[in-house]
Design an enzyme around this catalytic site. Sequence first.
Site, short mmCIF file in Angstrom:
data_model
loop_
_atom_site.label_atom_id
_atom_site.label_comp_id
_atom_site.label_asym_id
_atom_site.label_seq_id
_atom_site.Cartn_x
_atom_site.Cartn_y
_atom_site.Cartn_z
N LEU A 37 5.25 -3.05 1.94
CA LEU A 37 3.87 -3.53 1.89
C LEU A 37 3.45 -3.90 0.47
O LEU A 37 4.06 -3.43 -0.50
CB LEU A 37 2.93 -2.42 2.39
CG LEU A 37 3.02 -2.07 3.88
CD1 LEU A 37 2.27 -0.76 4.14
CD2 LEU A 37 2.46 -3.20 4.73
N SER A 40 3.32 -1.24 -2.41
CA SER A 40 4.22 -0.12 -2.08
C SER A 40 5.03 0.31 -3.30
O SER A 40 5.46 1.47 -3.38
CB SER A 40 5.14 -0.50 -0.92
OG SER A 40 5.90 -1.65 -1.24
N GLY A 41 5.27 -0.62 -4.21
CA GLY A 41 6.01 -0.26 -5.43
C GLY A 41 7.25 -1.12 -5.69
O GLY A 41 8.07 -0.79 -6.55
N LYS A 42 7.37 -2.22 -4.98
CA LYS A 42 8.56 -3.07 -5.13
C LYS A 42 8.74 -3.54 -6.57
O LYS A 42 9.81 -3.40 -7.15
CB LYS A 42 8.48 -4.30 -4.20
CG LYS A 42 8.36 -3.96 -2.73
CD LYS A 42 8.25 -5.20 -1.87
CE LYS A 42 7.01 -6.03 -2.12
NZ LYS A 42 5.73 -5.34 -1.85
N SER A 110 8.27 -9.84 2.34
CA SER A 110 9.17 -10.29 3.44
C SER A 110 8.93 -9.45 4.70
O SER A 110 9.78 -8.66 5.10
CB SER A 110 10.64 -10.27 3.00
OG SER A 110 11.00 -9.12 2.27
P1 ADP Z 1 4.35 -4.22 -4.92
O1 ADP Z 1 5.25 -4.94 -5.87
O2 ADP Z 1 5.12 -3.57 -3.79
O3 ADP Z 1 3.21 -5.03 -4.44
P2 ADP Z 1 3.50 -2.79 -7.27
O4 ADP Z 1 4.80 -2.35 -7.88
O5 ADP Z 1 2.83 -3.99 -7.83
O6 ADP Z 1 3.73 -2.97 -5.69
O7 ADP Z 1 2.46 -1.57 -7.31
C1 ADP Z 1 2.79 -0.25 -6.97
C2 ADP Z 1 1.81 0.72 -7.63
O8 ADP Z 1 2.08 2.04 -7.18
C3 ADP Z 1 1.91 0.74 -9.15
O9 ADP Z 1 0.61 0.81 -9.69
C4 ADP Z 1 2.69 2.04 -9.42
O10 ADP Z 1 2.41 2.60 -10.68
C5 ADP Z 1 2.21 2.93 -8.30
N1 ADP Z 1 3.15 4.01 -7.94
C6 ADP Z 1 2.84 5.32 -7.81
N2 ADP Z 1 3.91 6.07 -7.49
C7 ADP Z 1 4.95 5.20 -7.41
C8 ADP Z 1 6.34 5.37 -7.13
N3 ADP Z 1 6.90 6.57 -6.87
N4 ADP Z 1 7.13 4.26 -7.12
C9 ADP Z 1 6.58 3.05 -7.37
N5 ADP Z 1 5.29 2.82 -7.64
C10 ADP Z 1 4.46 3.89 -7.68
#
Ligand code: ADP
Length: 202
Positions: A37, A40-42, A110
């Site tokens: 999503l 999500s943290g990608k 995706s």
């Molecule tokens: P995406 O690329 O999936 O849209 P982002 O990487 O831009 O997501 O954002 C994810 C957010 O979640 C960031 O602000 C990050 O700091 C936070 N976060 C918190 N815990 C985690 C973790 N364990 N792994 C990745 N992101 C995390």
Amino acid sequence: MNDKDKNIYPIFDQMLSRQHKEQLLNQCGTVIWMTGLSGSGKSTIGKGLEKKLFDEGVLTTLLDGDNVRTGINNNLGFSLEDREENIRRIAETAKLFLESAIVTICCFVSPLKSIRDRAREIIGDENFIEVYINTPLDICEERDVKGLYQKARSGNLANFTGIDSPFEAPDSPYVEIKTLNRTVEESVEELYQAVMNKIKLV
Ligand code: ADP
């Protein structure tokens, strides 16, 4: 219509092979495909993985949704047709890097299995490492990194994945990273440990 009928004569077989380039770089070309999503943290984990691999002497590149949409795909929107074309171009781009033995980290929502299968088909099953960044919707919404969930909830952004557009989780990803109650560093380390054996030249 085949290539000859279009007056196109590819020279793939005459180019230096991927194997030669893998020997040069001492690494296996591979595509690490991160799905999950928005929020999500990608990207965060992808950037962390790239940094860690760089420090280990691995040559990488990172393809990220918003970057690609400001460049090669800046003429595409979010209709189903455009989402499919978005992924087709990304997968073809990743394949170019792959053939140059570069570890290519792809960070894209995706959302549909069919879309990821299309990417897998283009890239080749044996080169495609599917990574599911599994973060519950309510947590992504709470993080709301780009303010997009709020926009979608208030009706100012249509077709937003997880709100009014579906996300189909992978059935059997190569690795699943659950970010809830984990630090970014822990998540990066978990992914690094899971993919390293695919990158090291044996
Ligand atoms: P995406 O690329 O999936 O849209 P982002 O990487 O831009 O997501 O954002 C994810 C957010 O979640 C960031 O602000 C990050 O700091 C936070 N976060 C918190 N815990 C985690 C973790 N364990 N792994 C990745 N992101 C995390």
